[in-house]
Design a protein around this motif. Structure first.
Motif, PDB file in Angstrom:
ATOM      1  N   ARG A 208       0.831  -1.213   0.000  1.00 54.39           N
ATOM      2  CA  ARG A 208       0.000   0.000   0.000  1.00 54.39           C
ATOM      3  C   ARG A 208       0.863   1.260   0.000  1.00 54.39           C
ATOM      4  O   ARG A 208       0.533   2.247  -0.656  1.00 54.39           O
ATOM      5  CB  ARG A 208      -0.929  -0.001   1.222  1.00 54.39           C
ATOM      6  CG  ARG A 208      -2.002  -1.066   1.193  1.00 54.39           C
ATOM      7  CD  ARG A 208      -3.077  -0.783   2.244  1.00 54.39           C
ATOM      8  NE  ARG A 208      -2.509  -0.567   3.555  1.00 54.39           N
ATOM      9  CZ  ARG A 208      -2.426  -1.473   4.510  1.00 54.39           C
ATOM     10  NH1 ARG A 208      -2.859  -2.697   4.283  1.00 54.39           N
ATOM     11  NH2 ARG A 208      -1.926  -1.191   5.685  1.00 54.39           N
ATOM     12  N   LYS A 209       1.955   1.226   0.746  1.00 53.94           N
ATOM     13  CA  LYS A 209       2.810   2.413   0.842  1.00 53.94           C
ATOM     14  C   LYS A 209       3.488   2.749  -0.483  1.00 53.94           C
ATOM     15  O   LYS A 209       3.940   3.886  -0.679  1.00 53.94           O
ATOM     16  CB  LYS A 209       3.854   2.214   1.933  1.00 53.94           C
ATOM     17  CG  LYS A 209       3.292   2.314   3.347  1.00 53.94           C
ATOM     18  CD  LYS A 209       4.386   2.171   4.382  1.00 53.94           C
ATOM     19  CE  LYS A 209       3.844   2.382   5.788  1.00 53.94           C
ATOM     20  NZ  LYS A 209       4.901   2.245   6.827  1.00 53.94           N
ATOM     21  N   GLU A 210       3.585   1.801  -1.376  1.00 54.45           N
ATOM     22  CA  GLU A 210       4.237   2.040  -2.651  1.00 54.45           C
ATOM     23  C   GLU A 210       3.354   2.822  -3.624  1.00 54.45           C
ATOM     24  O   GLU A 210       3.824   3.261  -4.670  1.00 54.45           O
ATOM     25  CB  GLU A 210       4.648   0.701  -3.284  1.00 54.45           C
ATOM     26  CG  GLU A 210       5.759  -0.015  -2.540  1.00 54.45           C
ATOM     27  CD  GLU A 210       6.095  -1.351  -3.184  1.00 54.45           C
ATOM     28  OE1 GLU A 210       5.300  -1.820  -4.023  1.00 54.45           O
ATOM     29  OE2 GLU A 210       7.148  -1.913  -2.852  1.00 54.45           O
ATOM     30  N   PHE A 211       2.082   3.007  -3.270  1.00 55.57           N
ATOM     31  CA  PHE A 211       1.160   3.659  -4.196  1.00 55.57           C
ATOM     32  C   PHE A 211       0.363   4.776  -3.517  1.00 55.57           C
ATOM     33  O   PHE A 211      -0.863   4.689  -3.373  1.00 55.57           O
ATOM     34  CB  PHE A 211       0.228   2.618  -4.824  1.00 55.57           C
ATOM     35  CG  PHE A 211       0.950   1.642  -5.695  1.00 55.57           C
ATOM     36  CD1 PHE A 211       1.200   1.925  -7.026  1.00 55.57           C
ATOM     37  CD2 PHE A 211       1.430   0.457  -5.167  1.00 55.57           C
ATOM     38  CE1 PHE A 211       1.892   1.041  -7.824  1.00 55.57           C
ATOM     39  CE2 PHE A 211       2.124  -0.432  -5.952  1.00 55.57           C
ATOM     40  CZ  PHE A 211       2.356  -0.144  -7.293  1.00 55.57           C
ATOM     41  N   PRO A 212       1.030   5.841  -3.094  1.00 46.51           N
ATOM     42  CA  PRO A 212       0.320   6.956  -2.451  1.00 46.51           C
ATOM     43  C   PRO A 212      -0.600   7.694  -3.409  1.00 46.51           C
ATOM     44  O   PRO A 212      -1.472   8.438  -2.963  1.00 46.51           O
ATOM     45  CB  PRO A 212       1.464   7.858  -1.958  1.00 46.51           C
ATOM     46  CG  PRO A 212       2.597   7.554  -2.879  1.00 46.51           C
ATOM     47  CD  PRO A 212       2.482   6.096  -3.183  1.00 46.51           C
ATOM     48  N   SER A 213      -0.428   7.527  -4.727  1.00 45.79           N
ATOM     49  CA  SER A 213      -1.330   8.173  -5.663  1.00 45.79           C
ATOM     50  C   SER A 213      -2.684   7.492  -5.704  1.00 45.79           C
ATOM     51  O   SER A 213      -3.660   8.067  -6.164  1.00 45.79           O
ATOM     52  CB  SER A 213      -0.752   8.172  -7.077  1.00 45.79           C
ATOM     53  OG  SER A 213       0.614   8.312  -7.112  1.00 45.79           O
TER      54      SER A 213
END
Length: 284
Positions: A208-213
């Motif tokens: 989840r943290k890899e995709f803040p967008s």
């Protein structure tokens, strides 16, 4: 791959990368009086791009306690009664101390347990949650404005951490005004409690943290509600839009994590989601 999905399904979207967080305050006060920025702007598709690992310093974290309540409404529920129920639940934050944020709505997806509505609340401490359950005002809201329209409910409470900044803690600001709230409840096998569960949740958190967008914020933790132990853990994730929600859950990366880390240790699971659509502004 998720990155391929992001670029192939939405070629016109600009790319976003993780930026160094701006600290608004190192010491945040939890005075929630007067905080009411509920808005319902037109939903916009959010651009998405996978980010690389960053060399930024570790963010300061603040412990919070999350409360999830799922309701089963009676078959005959008028729009007026539904609005009355959700309004009272939402505005209860202005009548009781300790509630930091509220999000609620009608569940959008079918689910095996037939829950129809979801309520998410954030508290400062476990003690605040205990006081919340015992508060006469909340008991009155349940008795007069919720249970006449519902025949069952389940509560899950867990402790987690968020960025030690005003907006993330209080879930305020433009990016929290709309989107999709995804609540995922888990009942893990007793034999898996410990390292296997921790590894599974850590893998999901890392993804989840890899995709803040795609994702505004996500928390997870172990259910400490002794009167409601049907589910052992919960994850609550705010997606930026319905499109972001669909892209993430439909991605190869998410499916791989689910298949390799969760499927073999899950006894029961309940995923539900609802659109963020505030239902009232006036205290009843």
């Amino acid at each position: 791959m998720l990155l391929e999905a992001l670029t192939s399904t939405a070629p016109s979207f600009p790319s976003f990368r993780r930026q160094c967080p701006t600290t608004l305050s190192c010491h945040v006060s939890f005075d929630v009086s007067g905080l009411n920025t509920r808005r319902n702007p037109t939903m916009k598709v959010t651009a998405c791009s996978k980010v690389e690992s960053s060399s930024f310093p570790l963010e300061k974290k603040r412990k919070v306690v999350e409360h999830v309540c799922l309701l089963k409404a009676k078959q005959v529920l008028s729009d007026k009664d539904e609005k009355d129920m959700l309004d009272y639940l939402y505005t209860s934050q202005y009548q009781m101390r300790g509630i930091v944020a509220v999000s609620l709505g009608r569940i959008s997806n079918d689910n095996v347990e037939n829950y129809t509505h979801a309520v998410f609340m954030r508290f400062q401490t476990k003690e605040d949650v205990t006081k919340f359950y015992e508060n006469p005002f909340y008991s009155k809201v349940l008795k007069e404005h919720v249970m006449p329209y519902c025949h069952d409910l389940v509560n899950v409470d867990y402790e987690s951490e968020v960025e030690d900044d005003m907006l993330p803690i209080f879930r305020k600001g433009e990016e929290f005004n709309y989107g999709v709230e995804f609540v995922h409840l888990f009942a893990f096998d007793d034999s898996a409690l410990g390292a296997p569960v921790e590894d599974a949740l850590a893998s999901l958190e890392k993804l989840r943290k890899e995709f803040p967008s795609l994702i505004v914020q996500s928390t997870q933790g172990s259910n400490f509600n002794l009167s409601s132990k049907e589910y052992t853990h919960a994850v609550v994730t705010r997606f930026r839009s319905s499109e972001a929600f669909e892209i993430f859950l439909g991605s190869t990366e998410y499916r791989d994590v689910w298949r390799s880390k969760f499927e073999r240790i899950i006894r029961k699971t309940l995923p539900i989601h609802f659109s963020v659509d505030p239902v009232g502004k006036e205290v009843m």
